[in-house]
Design an enzyme around this catalytic site. Structure first.
Site, PDB file in Angstrom:
ATOM      1  N   ASP A 150      40.897 124.288  99.309  1.00  0.00           N
ATOM      2  CA  ASP A 150      41.128 123.357  98.189  1.00  0.00           C
ATOM      3  C   ASP A 150      42.603 123.244  97.788  1.00  0.00           C
ATOM      4  OD1 ASP A 150      38.349 123.327  98.150  1.00  0.00           O
ATOM      5  OD2 ASP A 150      38.206 124.764  96.508  1.00  0.00           O
ATOM      6  N   HIS A 293      30.857 121.312 104.387  1.00  0.00           N
ATOM      7  CA  HIS A 293      31.279 122.581 104.990  1.00  0.00           C
ATOM      8  C   HIS A 293      31.936 122.424 106.350  1.00  0.00           C
ATOM      9  CE1 HIS A 293      28.504 123.850 101.825  1.00  0.00           C
ATOM     10  NE2 HIS A 293      29.223 124.950 101.797  1.00  0.00           N
TER      11      HIS A 293
END
Ligand code: F6P
Length: 369
Positions: A150, A293
């Site tokens: 992130d 993912h």
């Protein structure tokens, strides 16, 4: 606090995995071996110490030169990880059958000391590094290594895993361009990133997205629809929209899938919402692709490998130099140490006045504002 001599260190990988974790582990082990230190790996975050009975081959395993050979390029973590084992909010069954989040960091420090470990290198995102800071406050010698796809950790220019995620998302956008053009569709691509828009912004620019929706800029769906319609009028009959999982409409809520005890909020679903709303407003067929993912898997890019190796080696040097409660951080061109306390104080979101945002706007990319 007195800084004693080190002879045994432990490594923990916590939270969501990120490409580059194994490279960090390898660098730590090799740098520790150079100093004659023993190195041990705690399985699944801290679960190997908290619940050793769940690990038939040991909750804390020795790490040697041999056990880390050939792992630099491998995704995932050889130690395992979890986002359910936060020792500060440990899901603990109560007498009445309910499960409560209980702070068991004191017990973890005891177990750590009982195992004869002198120091901990914790590799993780804001959650794991905050735990690391709490453990340091309770007397453990701790060095943190910033990890997350992130890129939302403060005090470091970048975290490893981010470049790999952005590279993969960019490749996906390239692939989606051709099919979007052929079918004259709106393709909405949802990417991870939690409450920060780094992945969406960087991949969106590099992958030639037309619209980028990020948490830092609440969007107006009418403006996005108008942008799609305007493209249509100009003969550009397809549109690529990248939406960060944490993006939300102005005055509206984030799309949340749920929240379990001992876990962070699970984000997801904004891609479908945006596609549905755009289809309704433009009459164009809109499809959603959720990269999810996939962004966390695969081999780290060479950029992430190098950063991970530098971080791992720097973490060992930090311990050797007597540092405590610090995080290694990339501040180009060097790797420095930052106080853990400062590193976990705030989340690093996309500054609206950064040149990357300016670049996107100069390229004509729509943010829906
Ligand atoms: O923090 C990394 C991350 O991949 C976020 O981008 C995402 O919101 C979250 O983890 C997903 O976690 P989980 O693997 O529990 O679904």
């Amino acid at each position: 606090m007195s800084i004693g001599r080190i002879s045994r260190i432990a490594i923990s990988t916590g939270g969501g995995d990120a490409p580059g974790l194994n490279a960090v582990i390898r660098a730590i082990v090799l740098a520790a071996c150079q100093r004659g230190w023993e190195c041990h790996g705690i399985r699944d975050g801290y679960n190997g110490l908290m619940m050793p009975e769940q690990f038939p081959n040991g909750g804390v395993i020795p790490l040697t030169r041999e056990s880390v050979a050939g792992i630099t390029h491998l995704g995932g973590t050889i130690l395992g990880t979890t986002n359910r084992g936060n020792p500060a909010k440990f899901p603990t069954p109560q007498a009445d059958g309910s499960i409560l989040e209980v702070d068991r960091t004191g017990e973890l420090v005891e177990r750590f000391n009982d195992a004869g470990l002198d120091a901990l290198i914790t590799i993780g995102g804001d959650g794991s590094l905050s735990i690391g800071y709490q453990l340091a406050c309770k007397g453990l010698r701790v060095v943190g290594v910033p990890k997350t796809i992130d890129n939302d950790l403060d005090r470091t220019f970048m975290t490893f895993g981010f470049d790999t995620a952005v590279s993969f998302a960019t490749e996906c956008l390239d692939r989606l361009h051709t099919t979007a053009t052929s079918h004259r569709r709106v393709m909405v691509v949802e990417v991870m990133g939690r409450y920060a828009g780094w992945i969406a912004l960087h991949a969106g620019i590099a992958g030639n997205a037309d619209v980028i929706l990020i948490p830092e800029v609440p969007f107006d769906i009418e403006k996005v629809a108008e942008y799609v319609n305007e493209r249509e009028r100009k003969g550009r009959r397809y549109t690529i929209v990248v939406v960060a999982e944490g993006a939300r409409p102005a005055g509206g809520e984030r799309a949340v899938l749920g929240k379990a005890i001992g876990q962070a909020e699970k984000l997801g679903g904004i891609g479908d919402i945006v596609a549905h709303e755009l289809e309704a407003r433009t009459g164009k067929e809109a499809r959603t692709v959720v990269l999810g993912h996939l962004l966390r898997g695969g081999s780290p890019t060479s950029f992430d490998r190098l950063m991970a190796l530098r971080f791992g080696a720097a973490a060992v040097r930090a311990l050797d130099e007597g540092q405590n409660s610090v995080m290694v951080a990339l501040q180009p061109p060097v790797v420095r140490y930052e106080p853990l306390k400062e590193a976990v104080r705030r989340m690093k979101t996309v500054p609206l006045d950064c040149d990357t945002m300016d670049t996107a706007r100069d390229l004509g990319i729509c943010f829906g504002d």
